[in-house]
Design a protein around this motif. Structure first.
Motif, PDB file in Angstrom:
ATOM      1  N   SER A   1       0.853  -1.169   0.000  1.00  0.00           N
ATOM      2  CA  SER A   1       0.000   0.000   0.000  1.00  0.00           C
ATOM      3  C   SER A   1       0.899   1.231   0.000  1.00  0.00           C
ATOM      4  CB  SER A   1      -0.892  -0.011   1.251  1.00  0.00           C
ATOM      5  OG  SER A   1      -1.810   1.055   1.232  1.00  0.00           O
TER       6      SER A   1
ATOM      7  N   LEU B   1      -1.211  -6.738  -5.330  1.00  0.00           N
ATOM      8  CA  LEU B   1      -1.833  -5.429  -5.498  1.00  0.00           C
ATOM      9  C   LEU B   1      -1.037  -4.339  -4.811  1.00  0.00           C
ATOM     10  CD1 LEU B   1      -3.479  -4.393  -2.711  1.00  0.00           C
ATOM     11  CD2 LEU B   1      -4.904  -6.311  -3.341  1.00  0.00           C
ATOM     12  N   ASN B   2      -1.323  -3.120  -5.236  1.00  0.00           N
ATOM     13  CA  ASN B   2      -0.804  -1.911  -4.614  1.00  0.00           C
ATOM     14  C   ASN B   2      -2.022  -1.047  -4.309  1.00  0.00           C
ATOM     15  OD1 ASN B   2       0.721   0.266  -3.712  1.00  0.00           O
ATOM     16  ND2 ASN B   2       1.534   0.793  -5.721  1.00  0.00           N
ATOM     17  N   GLN B   3      -2.296  -0.836  -3.035  1.00  0.00           N
ATOM     18  CA  GLN B   3      -3.448  -0.043  -2.608  1.00  0.00           C
ATOM     19  C   GLN B   3      -2.984   1.400  -2.413  1.00  0.00           C
ATOM     20  OE1 GLN B   3      -4.715  -0.392   1.536  1.00  0.00           O
ATOM     21  NE2 GLN B   3      -6.779  -0.791   0.776  1.00  0.00           N
TER      22      GLN B   3
ATOM     23  N   ARG C   1      -0.653   3.772 -12.208  1.00  0.00           N
ATOM     24  CA  ARG C   1      -1.596   2.776 -12.755  1.00  0.00           C
ATOM     25  C   ARG C   1      -0.997   2.076 -13.961  1.00  0.00           C
ATOM     26  NH1 ARG C   1      -5.651   6.858 -13.325  1.00  0.00           N
ATOM     27  NH2 ARG C   1      -5.856   6.082 -15.427  1.00  0.00           N
TER      28      ARG C   1
ATOM     29  N   CYS D   1       1.969  -0.285 -12.850  1.00  0.00           N
ATOM     30  CA  CYS D   1       1.494  -1.521 -12.213  1.00  0.00           C
ATOM     31  C   CYS D   1       0.807  -2.439 -13.222  1.00  0.00           C
ATOM     32  CB  CYS D   1       0.571  -1.195 -11.043  1.00  0.00           C
ATOM     33  SG  CYS D   1       1.454  -0.524  -9.605  1.00  0.00           S
ATOM     34  N   LYS D   2      -0.003  -1.879 -14.092  1.00  0.00           N
ATOM     35  CA  LYS D   2      -0.691  -2.687 -15.100  1.00  0.00           C
ATOM     36  C   LYS D   2       0.317  -3.431 -15.974  1.00  0.00           C
ATOM     37  CE  LYS D   2      -4.120  -2.508 -18.776  1.00  0.00           C
ATOM     38  NZ  LYS D   2      -5.034  -1.665 -19.551  1.00  0.00           N
TER      39      LYS D   2
ATOM     40  N   HIS E   1      -2.240  -5.432  -9.572  1.00  0.00           N
ATOM     41  CA  HIS E   1      -3.551  -4.785  -9.519  1.00  0.00           C
ATOM     42  C   HIS E   1      -3.477  -3.533  -8.652  1.00  0.00           C
ATOM     43  CE1 HIS E   1      -7.926  -4.542  -9.497  1.00  0.00           C
ATOM     44  NE2 HIS E   1      -7.844  -4.320  -8.205  1.00  0.00           N
ATOM     45  N   ILE E   2      -4.145  -2.469  -9.084  1.00  0.00           N
ATOM     46  CA  ILE E   2      -4.260  -1.253  -8.272  1.00  0.00           C
ATOM     47  C   ILE E   2      -5.611  -1.287  -7.567  1.00  0.00           C
ATOM     48  CG2 ILE E   2      -4.667   1.233  -8.378  1.00  0.00           C
ATOM     49  CD1 ILE E   2      -1.818   0.886  -8.642  1.00  0.00           C
ATOM     50  N   THR E   3      -5.581  -1.068  -6.278  1.00  0.00           N
ATOM     51  CA  THR E   3      -6.797  -0.940  -5.488  1.00  0.00           C
ATOM     52  C   THR E   3      -6.839   0.478  -4.943  1.00  0.00           C
ATOM     53  OG1 THR E   3      -6.775  -3.266  -4.848  1.00  0.00           O
ATOM     54  CG2 THR E   3      -8.039  -1.781  -3.456  1.00  0.00           C
ATOM     55  N   ALA E   4      -7.936   1.178  -5.172  1.00  0.00           N
ATOM     56  CA  ALA E   4      -8.039   2.578  -4.751  1.00  0.00           C
ATOM     57  C   ALA E   4      -8.664   2.694  -3.372  1.00  0.00           C
ATOM     58  CB  ALA E   4      -8.888   3.350  -5.760  1.00  0.00           C
ATOM     59  N   TYR E   5      -8.131   3.631  -2.596  1.00  0.00           N
ATOM     60  CA  TYR E   5      -8.819   4.037  -1.375  1.00  0.00           C
ATOM     61  C   TYR E   5      -9.042   5.545  -1.437  1.00  0.00           C
ATOM     62  CZ  TYR E   5      -4.382   5.604   0.818  1.00  0.00           C
ATOM     63  OH  TYR E   5      -3.205   6.233   1.100  1.00  0.00           O
TER      64      TYR E   5
END
Length: 151
Positions: free
Chosen positions: A63, A83-85, A98, A101-102, A107-111
């Protein structure tokens, strides 16, 4: 992490929260620069891989890692992060991260799709955006729904 305290045999995803190490406990931000130290990415990631190999977690990830930190991690990882949050919203779209990472299968996870909308972390630029309000009205949605769908 204590799986016993959680009353679990494993966790689905185990993340490194920040690519830094703090020398003392904190109760608020911003953090004083003198207590921030570099993270031993290699040593910590080896521990994460061990957790996955032992079945203590189904997946491992990170993250708040930048492209540079991701590159450092990927160069030593036997198991790449799933993933990378990261914080991502209409104001902060993280396009370069993005794409990075792609291209590497992370995978990108958004917060914070509504942004850091309180006095502790930020302002209300997203939820009070006239542009997003106009889009929301045209689509029969709330500004928050439009902001969350846009990332």
């Amino acid at each position: 992490m204590s799986l016993q305290n959680l009353q679990l045999e494993y966790v689905d995803m185990y993340l490194i929260h920040q690519p830094v190490r703090l020398t003392e406990m904190i109760s608020r931000t911003p953090v004083a620069a003198e207590i921030i130290r570099p993270l031993d990415v290699k040593g910590v990631w080896e521990g994460m891989e061990e957790c996955k190999n032992l079945g203590l977690t189904k997946g491992i990830g990170v993250s708040n890692f930048s492209c540079k930190k991701m590159e450092e991690l990927l160069s030593i990882a036997k198991i790449p992060p799933a993933l990378n949050q990261v914080e991502m919203n209409p104001v902060w779209q993280q396009k370069q991260l993005r794409e990075f990472c792609k291209a590497r299968g992370v995978h990108i996870t958004a917060y914070s799709p509504l942004g850091a909308n309180n006095t502790k972390w930020g302002d209300n630029r997203i939820v009070e955006s006239d542009v997003l309000a106009d889009i929301a009205k045209a689509k029969g949605k709330t500004t928050a729904q439009v902001a969350a769908m846009g990332v």
